[in-house]
Scaffold this active site. Sequence first.
Site, PDB file in Angstrom:
ATOM      1  N   TYR A  53       5.368 -34.535   1.121  1.00 11.10           N
ATOM      2  CA  TYR A  53       3.795 -34.085   0.513  1.00 11.10           C
ATOM      3  C   TYR A  53       3.852 -34.196  -1.456  1.00 11.10           C
ATOM      4  O   TYR A  53       5.201 -34.070  -1.352  1.00 11.10           O
ATOM      5  CB  TYR A  53       3.174 -32.891   0.636  1.00 11.10           C
ATOM      6  CG  TYR A  53       2.100 -32.450   0.168  1.00 11.10           C
ATOM      7  CD1 TYR A  53       0.766 -32.814   0.971  1.00 11.10           C
ATOM      8  CD2 TYR A  53       2.542 -31.524  -0.702  1.00 11.10           C
ATOM      9  CE1 TYR A  53      -0.029 -32.433  -0.251  1.00 11.10           C
ATOM     10  CE2 TYR A  53       1.483 -31.213  -0.990  1.00 11.10           C
ATOM     11  CZ  TYR A  53       0.053 -31.398  -0.952  1.00 11.10           C
ATOM     12  OH  TYR A  53      -1.202 -30.661  -1.232  1.00 11.10           O
ATOM     13  N   ASP A  67      -2.375 -26.510 -13.205  1.00  6.38           N
ATOM     14  CA  ASP A  67      -2.905 -27.567 -12.605  1.00  6.38           C
ATOM     15  C   ASP A  67      -4.622 -27.119 -12.324  1.00  6.38           C
ATOM     16  O   ASP A  67      -5.240 -26.035 -11.416  1.00  6.38           O
ATOM     17  CB  ASP A  67      -2.887 -26.848 -11.024  1.00  6.38           C
ATOM     18  CG  ASP A  67      -3.098 -27.348  -9.505  1.00  6.38           C
ATOM     19  OD1 ASP A  67      -3.306 -28.900 -10.253  1.00  6.38           O
ATOM     20  OD2 ASP A  67      -3.398 -26.705  -8.504  1.00  6.38           O
ATOM     21  N   ASP A  94      -1.754 -35.441  -2.925  1.00  7.05           N
ATOM     22  CA  ASP A  94      -3.330 -33.794  -3.011  1.00  7.05           C
ATOM     23  C   ASP A  94      -4.357 -35.445  -3.988  1.00  7.05           C
ATOM     24  O   ASP A  94      -3.301 -35.756  -5.204  1.00  7.05           O
ATOM     25  CB  ASP A  94      -2.640 -33.291  -3.661  1.00  7.05           C
ATOM     26  CG  ASP A  94      -3.661 -32.311  -4.649  1.00  7.05           C
ATOM     27  OD1 ASP A  94      -4.869 -32.332  -4.347  1.00  7.05           O
ATOM     28  OD2 ASP A  94      -2.915 -31.213  -4.648  1.00  7.05           O
ATOM     29  N   HIS A 121      -5.944 -36.112   0.863  1.00  7.79           N
ATOM     30  CA  HIS A 121      -6.762 -35.114   0.739  1.00  7.79           C
ATOM     31  C   HIS A 121      -7.875 -34.884  -0.183  1.00  7.79           C
ATOM     32  O   HIS A 121      -7.051 -35.183  -1.528  1.00  7.79           O
ATOM     33  CB  HIS A 121      -5.550 -33.324   1.387  1.00  7.79           C
ATOM     34  CG  HIS A 121      -5.086 -32.732   0.410  1.00  7.79           C
ATOM     35  ND1 HIS A 121      -5.558 -32.643  -0.134  1.00  7.79           N
ATOM     36  CD2 HIS A 121      -3.930 -33.071   0.515  1.00  7.79           C
ATOM     37  CE1 HIS A 121      -4.488 -31.560  -1.072  1.00  7.79           C
ATOM     38  NE2 HIS A 121      -3.497 -31.594  -0.757  1.00  7.79           N
ATOM     39  N   GLU A 123     -10.953 -32.043  -1.889  1.00  8.54           N
ATOM     40  CA  GLU A 123     -10.585 -31.097  -1.352  1.00  8.54           C
ATOM     41  C   GLU A 123     -12.445 -31.026  -2.860  1.00  8.54           C
ATOM     42  O   GLU A 123     -12.847 -31.269  -2.850  1.00  8.54           O
ATOM     43  CB  GLU A 123      -9.814 -30.279  -2.883  1.00  8.54           C
ATOM     44  CG  GLU A 123     -10.398 -30.196  -4.152  1.00  8.54           C
ATOM     45  CD  GLU A 123      -9.019 -29.253  -4.292  1.00  8.54           C
ATOM     46  OE1 GLU A 123      -9.468 -28.676  -5.776  1.00  8.54           O
ATOM     47  OE2 GLU A 123      -7.935 -30.017  -4.329  1.00  8.54           O
ATOM     48  N   GLU A 196      -7.813 -23.872   3.448  1.00  5.64           N
ATOM     49  CA  GLU A 196      -6.721 -23.468   2.135  1.00  5.64           C
ATOM     50  C   GLU A 196      -6.950 -21.950   2.327  1.00  5.64           C
ATOM     51  O   GLU A 196      -7.777 -21.466   2.278  1.00  5.64           O
ATOM     52  CB  GLU A 196      -7.740 -24.350   0.755  1.00  5.64           C
ATOM     53  CG  GLU A 196      -6.233 -23.591  -0.655  1.00  5.64           C
ATOM     54  CD  GLU A 196      -4.624 -23.650  -0.366  1.00  5.64           C
ATOM     55  OE1 GLU A 196      -4.444 -23.507   0.887  1.00  5.64           O
ATOM     56  OE2 GLU A 196      -4.213 -24.702  -0.815  1.00  5.64           O
ATOM     57  N   ASN A 218      -1.277 -25.218   4.236  1.00  7.26           N
ATOM     58  CA  ASN A 218      -0.269 -24.909   2.505  1.00  7.26           C
ATOM     59  C   ASN A 218       0.830 -23.817   3.131  1.00  7.26           C
ATOM     60  O   ASN A 218       0.078 -22.440   3.039  1.00  7.26           O
ATOM     61  CB  ASN A 218      -1.473 -24.609   1.884  1.00  7.26           C
ATOM     62  CG  ASN A 218      -0.426 -25.006   0.836  1.00  7.26           C
ATOM     63  OD1 ASN A 218       0.482 -25.153   1.378  1.00  7.26           O
ATOM     64  ND2 ASN A 218      -1.955 -24.398  -0.444  1.00  7.26           N
TER      65      ASN A 218
END
Length: 307
Positions: A53, A67, A94, A121, A123, A196, A218
């Site tokens: 990942y 982030d 991600d 993925h 979001e 999430e 996660n």
Amino acid sequence: MLYPSTSPAQKRLDLRRILADGPRNGGTIKQFPGAYTPISAKLIEEKGYDGVYISGAVIANELGFPDIGLTTLTEVAHRAGQIARMTNLPAIVDADTGFGEPMNVARTVQELEDAGLAGCHIEDQFNPKRCGHLDNKNIVDEDTAIKRIRAAAQARRDENFLIMARTDLRGVDGLDAAVDRMKALVDAGADAIFPEAMKDLGEFEAVREAVDVPVLANMTEFGKSRLYTTDELSGSGVDMVIYPVTLLRSSLGAMERVLDDIGAHGTQEASVDEMLTRQRLYELVDYEAYNAFDTGIFNFEVPERFQ
């Protein structure tokens, strides 16, 4: 030598195969530790994990940023490609919010395909975004979230490239709203779901009952969820689990400790026994395979630690 022989197309097939063998079909949960460097991906493979990942937060943090959506598609695709090509395992990255509107999302998917990723993925936050285990997140409306996933699914050229939809709605509008959104995202073309910041195993079970696609958990440290075991998650119907920041946090913790040792004692001697040895590092980068290609490369004895 140089890079593993498994092609990106084969890695995508492998990812589909292992996810089809998840708990929802009577199989085992799959583990994807987070790699933040190409060599860490080699270590993950050597230790026998199912996949790699690549966290958007880790890519941002490695660059020295928080982030919050500051990284660009170019930066993420480049770094993710460097990591993915160094392992035979499938790598999932991600892709944050897809780096823009639906047309940008479409380009993102094709760039990640070209970089050799097995999936990504996307979001339903908008910038400035934040870690999924923090409060006060900005969430797009359902129509926008659906358009992102639909664009991603339509844009891929390899039908096996995995499009995973992540929703952060649980922390804003509650579990029921999040489950409804997950259903809509699957209908829009999502091949897997990333719910999430679930608060307990019962919430994972509710997601499992609601959708008939692989579900991801996660397991990030210092987050909303307890760090469940694979047995606990598997029993709740979770198909795959990621450990996105674990290796980065571990590495930085070790770096901080050895820097403190050097500052305090004027030498790293007290930390040497906790380091990866020179011999082990050479094994990991497969020094001998390069020597088989050119005998002038590895024509020396690996020194033992000075006693």
